[in-house]
Design an enzyme around this catalytic site. Sequence first.
Site, PDB file in Angstrom:
ATOM      1  N   SER A 249      -8.279 -14.177 -16.368  1.00 34.58           N
ATOM      2  CA  SER A 249      -8.643 -13.400 -15.802  1.00 34.58           C
ATOM      3  C   SER A 249      -8.966 -12.639 -15.048  1.00 34.58           C
ATOM      4  O   SER A 249      -9.405 -13.710 -13.793  1.00 34.58           O
ATOM      5  CB  SER A 249      -9.988 -13.623 -17.467  1.00 34.58           C
ATOM      6  N   LYS A 250      -9.082 -11.470 -14.069  1.00 34.66           N
ATOM      7  CA  LYS A 250      -8.873 -11.180 -13.204  1.00 34.66           C
ATOM      8  C   LYS A 250     -10.695 -11.695 -12.473  1.00 34.66           C
ATOM      9  O   LYS A 250     -10.682 -12.294 -11.688  1.00 34.66           O
ATOM     10  CB  LYS A 250     -10.172  -9.553 -13.588  1.00 34.66           C
ATOM     11  N   ARG A 251     -11.399 -12.294 -13.330  1.00 37.57           N
ATOM     12  CA  ARG A 251     -12.776 -12.945 -12.300  1.00 37.57           C
ATOM     13  C   ARG A 251     -11.923 -14.317 -11.780  1.00 37.57           C
ATOM     14  O   ARG A 251     -12.410 -14.943 -10.884  1.00 37.57           O
ATOM     15  CB  ARG A 251     -13.323 -12.540 -13.687  1.00 37.57           C
ATOM     16  N   ARG A 252     -10.849 -14.792 -13.028  1.00 39.07           N
ATOM     17  CA  ARG A 252     -10.527 -15.567 -12.142  1.00 39.07           C
ATOM     18  C   ARG A 252      -8.937 -16.307 -11.488  1.00 39.07           C
ATOM     19  O   ARG A 252      -8.408 -16.884 -11.233  1.00 39.07           O
ATOM     20  CB  ARG A 252     -10.375 -17.546 -13.382  1.00 39.07           C
ATOM     21  N   GLY A 253      -9.351 -14.946 -10.471  1.00 40.02           N
ATOM     22  CA  GLY A 253      -8.057 -14.768  -9.793  1.00 40.02           C
ATOM     23  C   GLY A 253      -6.804 -13.550 -10.506  1.00 40.02           C
ATOM     24  O   GLY A 253      -7.500 -12.701 -10.842  1.00 40.02           O
TER      25      GLY A 253
END
Length: 467
Positions: A249-253
């Site tokens: 997901s976007k939050r993790r990269g």
Amino acid sequence: MSQQANPTVRTRIAPSPTGFLHLGTARTALYSWAYARHHGGQFVLRIEDTDVARSTQDSVDQIMAAMHWLGLEYDEGPIYQMQRLDRYHAVVEQLITEGKAYRCYCTPEQLETMKAAQDARGEKRRYDGTWRPEAGKQLPTVPVDVPPVVRFKNPIDGDVTWDDVVKGPITINNREIDDLIILRPDGVPTYNFAVVVDDYDMKITHVFRGDEHINNTPWQINIFKALNAPLPAFGHLPIILGDDGLKLSKRRGAVSVTAYEENGYLPEAMLNYLSRLGWSHGDDELFSREQLVSWFDGSHLSKSPAQWDPAKLDWVNSQYIKQIDEARLAALVAEQLAKRGIAADVEQLQPMCALFKDRCATTVALADWLAMYFVPVTPSAEDLATHVSEAIKPALAQLAERFATIEWNKASIQAAIKEVIGAQGLKMPQLAIPVRVLVCGRAQTPSVDAMLELFDKEKVIERLRAV
Ligand code: GLU
């Protein structure tokens, strides 16, 4: 299996244009493309833009640019679903006429009440069939003020079974699924309906997509059957997990293909890396686009989720960085430098890239190194304190003086350094490291003579004299 010609094979990628090209969609596109190319068939781009509020042309443009960057060229498309409304309406009318679909006038409030009652009884939420026509059944009176939806009359009995290309045989009982809405009151079809009409009209033979769609497939198969349409083969790909084992997901990269382009990855490395996320060909890790196409026959697709591994991607990218044409590499690094406001000449960059490419995983990392050739460097206070002592300053001054007199090439640079080392009674690192700190802004670099040779001589002298 070797490459087999079957020009009837047609695959598609059907992104919803609500953002960038996600890595998962890129992998699906890649498999669909490779499968079509393997068979000498066709690959279609369809834009599933029925979510009008969230779909944008900007997203379509980004998706197409990212596909082009990866080299996933399509043979047909982009075909926009919103331009095919007449066709969907015609099929809806046909299904209604044949008794395979019906108008439902339940209001949102009635549907809410239905759900609440089912929840209270601990039942699965489903449409209760109020408007479903059956032989001998009396339907409610059509209300004047409720715009209807159209529902598909799903079979009540029997199973839906398909042999998934990835997961193997899957069976779902029709009792598990209800009468799905196929047309909304505003005349826009729902995904499960439009996808079938399109896959049918576009003669798609193989549908690859993410396994979040497995639950949709029984509905789709039933609609195909209601249309007397041939069924495509379905292959549902497991999700890609992040390196922390959670959904990517976007939050993790970075999860968009474009971000990797911007971050200095090469399209051939991305293609190579992405293809291995859920597919294998023996132990092969590095292979060309052509090899991928010749090997990709739909077998060896993994049933379990693949894990995104940034370190492995860096390794793959670094292998390609070492191999690609140096002029192209230099041009890519020039683009990265340009983003930092540094106008570098591609020809001048070429030997610099050649010297540094073995230690860089991306063109961004190369630009990080090569910026020192174009803009002033700022050595850290720590490096200055550790490596540029008062005791070494006379040697640095002497070296700057020697440099001023020599012809600027690797051999003379090396000779000048040796001379100063000899004169000052030093060991190589005692001089080479301070030179690196002052000229490059860092203590470790490739061999100092090769690295210095690529500088403008005056710049080196100036940086040595700055202390
Ligand atoms: N628009 C759907 C998605 O992006 C396509 C699914 C399919 O390939 O059928 O998930």
